[in-house]
Design a protein around this motif. Structure first.
Motif, PDB file in Angstrom:
ATOM      1  N   LEU A 110       0.819  -1.209   0.000  1.00 21.11           N
ATOM      2  CA  LEU A 110       0.000   0.000   0.000  1.00 21.11           C
ATOM      3  C   LEU A 110       0.858   1.266   0.000  1.00 21.11           C
ATOM      4  O   LEU A 110       0.534   2.249  -0.659  1.00 21.11           O
ATOM      5  CB  LEU A 110      -0.950   0.005   1.203  1.00 21.11           C
ATOM      6  N   GLU A 111       1.972   1.229   0.740  1.00 21.07           N
ATOM      7  CA  GLU A 111       2.879   2.389   0.760  1.00 21.07           C
ATOM      8  C   GLU A 111       3.440   2.640  -0.641  1.00 21.07           C
ATOM      9  O   GLU A 111       3.558   3.784  -1.066  1.00 21.07           O
ATOM     10  CB  GLU A 111       4.044   2.168   1.742  1.00 21.07           C
ATOM     11  N   ARG A 112       3.780   1.575  -1.341  1.00 18.53           N
ATOM     12  CA  ARG A 112       4.308   1.733  -2.707  1.00 18.53           C
ATOM     13  C   ARG A 112       3.245   2.341  -3.607  1.00 18.53           C
ATOM     14  O   ARG A 112       3.521   3.218  -4.415  1.00 18.53           O
ATOM     15  CB  ARG A 112       4.754   0.369  -3.278  1.00 18.53           C
ATOM     16  N   PRO A 150     -10.779   8.754   2.531  1.00 13.76           N
ATOM     17  CA  PRO A 150     -10.303   9.356   3.768  1.00 13.76           C
ATOM     18  C   PRO A 150      -8.899   9.915   3.572  1.00 13.76           C
ATOM     19  O   PRO A 150      -8.100   9.345   2.834  1.00 13.76           O
ATOM     20  CB  PRO A 150     -10.285   8.183   4.751  1.00 13.76           C
ATOM     21  N   LEU A 151      -8.607  11.063   4.199  1.00 18.46           N
ATOM     22  CA  LEU A 151      -7.305  11.706   4.027  1.00 18.46           C
ATOM     23  C   LEU A 151      -6.434  11.575   5.249  1.00 18.46           C
ATOM     24  O   LEU A 151      -5.210  11.549   5.162  1.00 18.46           O
ATOM     25  CB  LEU A 151      -7.512  13.205   3.754  1.00 18.46           C
ATOM     26  N   TRP A 152      -7.055  11.513   6.383  1.00 17.00           N
ATOM     27  CA  TRP A 152      -6.278  11.596   7.620  1.00 17.00           C
ATOM     28  C   TRP A 152      -7.107  11.094   8.803  1.00 17.00           C
ATOM     29  O   TRP A 152      -8.321  11.291   8.840  1.00 17.00           O
ATOM     30  CB  TRP A 152      -5.887  13.062   7.840  1.00 17.00           C
ATOM     31  N   PHE A 153      -6.422  10.438   9.765  1.00 23.12           N
ATOM     32  CA  PHE A 153      -7.068  10.032  11.012  1.00 23.12           C
ATOM     33  C   PHE A 153      -6.382  10.720  12.178  1.00 23.12           C
ATOM     34  O   PHE A 153      -5.152  10.849  12.172  1.00 23.12           O
ATOM     35  CB  PHE A 153      -6.916   8.522  11.257  1.00 23.12           C
ATOM     36  N   GLY A 154      -7.156  11.126  13.165  1.00 24.02           N
ATOM     37  CA  GLY A 154      -6.547  11.690  14.370  1.00 24.02           C
ATOM     38  C   GLY A 154      -7.258  11.171  15.597  1.00 24.02           C
ATOM     39  O   GLY A 154      -8.479  11.070  15.609  1.00 24.02           O
ATOM     40  N   PRO A 155      -6.503  10.820  16.626  1.00 23.77           N
ATOM     41  CA  PRO A 155      -7.137  10.357  17.852  1.00 23.77           C
ATOM     42  C   PRO A 155      -7.900  11.493  18.520  1.00 23.77           C
ATOM     43  O   PRO A 155      -7.482  12.647  18.445  1.00 23.77           O
ATOM     44  CB  PRO A 155      -5.963   9.889  18.717  1.00 23.77           C
ATOM     45  N   ILE A 343     -14.510   2.097   6.881  1.00 23.28           N
ATOM     46  CA  ILE A 343     -13.537   1.970   7.965  1.00 23.28           C
ATOM     47  C   ILE A 343     -14.034   0.971   9.009  1.00 23.28           C
ATOM     48  O   ILE A 343     -13.285   0.125   9.486  1.00 23.28           O
ATOM     49  CB  ILE A 343     -13.261   3.342   8.608  1.00 23.28           C
ATOM     50  N   LYS A 344     -15.332   1.060   9.314  1.00 25.93           N
ATOM     51  CA  LYS A 344     -15.894   0.128  10.300  1.00 25.93           C
ATOM     52  C   LYS A 344     -15.837  -1.311   9.795  1.00 25.93           C
ATOM     53  O   LYS A 344     -15.579  -2.229  10.564  1.00 25.93           O
ATOM     54  CB  LYS A 344     -17.326   0.533  10.643  1.00 25.93           C
ATOM     55  N   LEU A 361      -4.348   3.738   4.838  1.00 27.14           N
ATOM     56  CA  LEU A 361      -3.984   3.322   3.485  1.00 27.14           C
ATOM     57  C   LEU A 361      -4.986   2.310   2.940  1.00 27.14           C
ATOM     58  O   LEU A 361      -5.367   2.345   1.775  1.00 27.14           O
ATOM     59  CB  LEU A 361      -2.576   2.712   3.486  1.00 27.14           C
ATOM     60  N   LYS A 362      -5.399   1.416   3.809  1.00 28.16           N
ATOM     61  CA  LYS A 362      -6.356   0.379   3.423  1.00 28.16           C
ATOM     62  C   LYS A 362      -7.683   1.021   2.966  1.00 28.16           C
ATOM     63  O   LYS A 362      -8.239   0.650   1.935  1.00 28.16           O
ATOM     64  CB  LYS A 362      -6.568  -0.509   4.654  1.00 28.16           C
ATOM     65  N   ALA A 363      -8.147   1.981   3.750  1.00 30.20           N
ATOM     66  CA  ALA A 363      -9.418   2.648   3.429  1.00 30.20           C
ATOM     67  C   ALA A 363      -9.275   3.499   2.162  1.00 30.20           C
ATOM     68  O   ALA A 363     -10.196   3.591   1.354  1.00 30.20           O
ATOM     69  CB  ALA A 363      -9.867   3.509   4.602  1.00 30.20           C
TER      70      ALA A 363
END
Ligand SMILES: [Zn+2]
Length: 380
Positions: A110-112, A150-155, A343-344, A361-363
Motif C-alpha cells: 500500500l505504501e508503494r 479518507p485523508l487523515w485520522f486523528g485520535p 472503515i468500520k 492506506l487500506k481505506a
C-alpha cells in the motif's frame, strides 16, 4: 536472475536515489517468489553494492527487492492484491505465512501504491468521528468528499485534533482551495475549520440533522408511552423502528400499523410528519426559499407541546447559516457515512489495525478501487 552482465549500466543508489556508477561488490539474496505450480518458489537475486558519490557504499535499487524482507516484489504484489478482497488471516492460510507477515507485506504494498499516485485536490472536506470503544474513544476522520476517500485520522475529536490535520497535512495554498466543509453540528470542528480555512463554507451534514430529528420522534414516543396507559402503551410498544423509518420505505402493512397508532395519538402523528417534512429543506436551490421553508417548518410547532422538537428547532436556528449554505455548495451527503462504513468494515474484518497508518492506506485503497471501477464502467 543476474544483473552481472549489464555492462555500462548506471546503478541507482538505494540511499538517495541518485546515480552510482561504480560497482564495489556482488551480493545475492534469496527471496520467496510467486509459486510454480504447486511448489513454493525461492529465487536467488544477484545485486550490487555500489559506491555512491554522496552516500558512500550502498546497495543498488533492485525492482524485485522492494524491502529487506525475504520476498520478491511480484510475491508481495500478489499477497497485497489478495488482501484487497480477503482478511489477512485468510491470506496467511493461503500463502502459509504468519498473519503479521501478511499485514507487513500488505502495508509495504500500500505504501508503494500511495507513493506512486497523484493526490487529487481537496475542495470539499468532510469531517466526522468514529466511535472506537471505551479505551480508544473517538477517531476523527477527514475525507475528500469529491473522491470519497479518507485523508487523515486523528485520535480524539477536539478542536486541536482537527488543527493538527490542517497544520501537518495541508499547505497554506491547499487550505485556501477548500470551498466547503461538511460536518456534524459539533462546535470544536467548526471552530477549527473557520480558523484554518475562513473562506470555506460550513455545510451541516443532512444525515446528522435527520438523526437529531429521529431522536426527537423517539423522545415523543417515549413520553407518550409513559403519559398514556393501557391500550395506548400496547400500541406504541414495539413501534420504535417503524416510527424511525421513512414513510417511502414502508410497505402497506407497516403503513397500516402506523396509521392505527396515529389515529389514536395525534401527537405521534405530528412528530412523525415533522420529521418526514424536514427532509425537504435540502431540495431548495435558493437560500431565500430554503429559509422560508425552515421558518414555516418551525411555525408548525406552535401550540404543539412537542418539547423535543422545540429543542431541535432552537438548534436549527442556531445553525441556520450552515444549513442554508447547502444552497451555495451542494456537497454530496452520504459520502462521510460511506467512508465511515468502509472503515468500520475494515475494523470488524481484521483486528490488526492498531496501526492507524495501515488502516488509512487500506481505506484509501478501498475508495480508489471503487473510483477505478466506475471509470471502467463508464468506458464500457
Ligand atoms: Zn546515494
Amino acid at each position: 536472475m543476474g544483473a552481472a552482465q549489464a555492462g555500462e549500466k548506471q546503478y541507482i543508489c538505494s540511499g538517495c536515489g541518485g546515480k552510482a556508477p561504480k560497482v564495489e561488490e556482488v551480493r545475492e539474496r534469496e527471496v520467496r517468489d510467486l509459486p510454480w505450480r504447486k511448489y513454493q518458489t525461492v529465487v536467488v537475486v544477484e545485486f550490487y553494492r555500489v559506491r555512491c558519490p554522496t552516500c558512500g557504499l550502498k546497495v543498488e535499487v533492485v525492482a524485485q527487492l522492494p524491502s529487506k524482507a525475504p520476498f520478491s516484489k511480484d510475491f508481495e504484489d500478489a499477497v497485497g492484491l489478495a488482501c484487497e478482497s480477503a482478511a489477512a488471516r485468510q491470506v496467511a492460510r493461503q500463502y502459509i505465512l504468519a498473519a503479521s507477515t501478511v499485514r507487513a507485506i500488505d502495508l509495504r504494498y500500500l505504501e508503494r501504491w500511495a507513493k506512486g499516485r497523484r493526490k487529487p485536490a481537496l475542495r470539499e472536506l468532510g469531517v466526522d468521528e468514529i466511535y472506537l470503544g471505551k479505551t480508544q474513544k473517538f477517531l476523527t476522520v477527514a475525507s475528500n468528499l469529491e473522491t470519497g476517500e479518507p485523508l487523515w485520522f486523528g485520535p480524539n475529536r477536539k478542536e486541536e485534533t482537527l488543527d493538527e490535520f490542517f497544520r501537518t497535512q495541508l499547505s497554506a495554498f491547499q487550505r485556501k482551495q477548500i470551498r466547503a466543509a461538511c460536518v456534524d453540528m459539533w462546535e470544536p470542528f467548526t471552530a477549527s475549520i473557520l480558523h484554518w480555512a475562513p473562506q470555506c463554507r460550513i455545510v451541516f451534514d443532512k444525515f446528522h440533522v435527520m438523526q437529531h430529528a429521529a431522536k426527537a420522534v423517539d423522545e415523543v414516543r417515549r413520553a407518550e408511552f409513559f403519559r398514556k396507559g393501557g391500550r395506548m402503551r400496547g400500541l406504541v410498544k414495539g413501534k420504535r423502528w417503524l416510527l424511525l423509518s421513512r414513510w417511502v420505505n414502508l410497505d402497506s402493512r407497516k403503513r397500516q400499523l402506523l396509521n392505527e397508532l396515529f389515529r389514536l395519538n395525534r401527537r405521534m402523528l405530528k412528530a412523525y410528519l415533522l420529521k418526514e417534512s424536514l427532509d425537504r429543506l435540502w431540495t431548495y436551490r435558493y437560500e431565500g426559499a430554503a429559509l422560508r421553508y425552515l421558518n414555516q417548518w418551525i411555525d408548525q410547532l406552535r401550540w404543539q407541546r412537542l418539547t423535543p422538537f422545540k429543542k431541535l428547532a432552537e438548534m436549527l436556528l442556531r445553525h441556520q447559516e450552515g444549513l442554508l449554505n447547502y444552497c451555495h455548495v451542494p456537497v454530496r451527503f452520504g459520502v462521510v457515512e460511506a467512508v465511515n462504513g468502509n472503515i468500520k468494515t475494515l475494523l470488524r474484518r481484521g483486528r490488526g489495525y492498531k496501526n492507524l497508518r495501515y488502516l488509512l492506506l487500506k481505506a484509501q485503497r478501498m475508495a480508489a478501487l471503487k473510483t477505478e471501477f466506475l471509470v471502467l464502467r463508464k468506458a464500457a
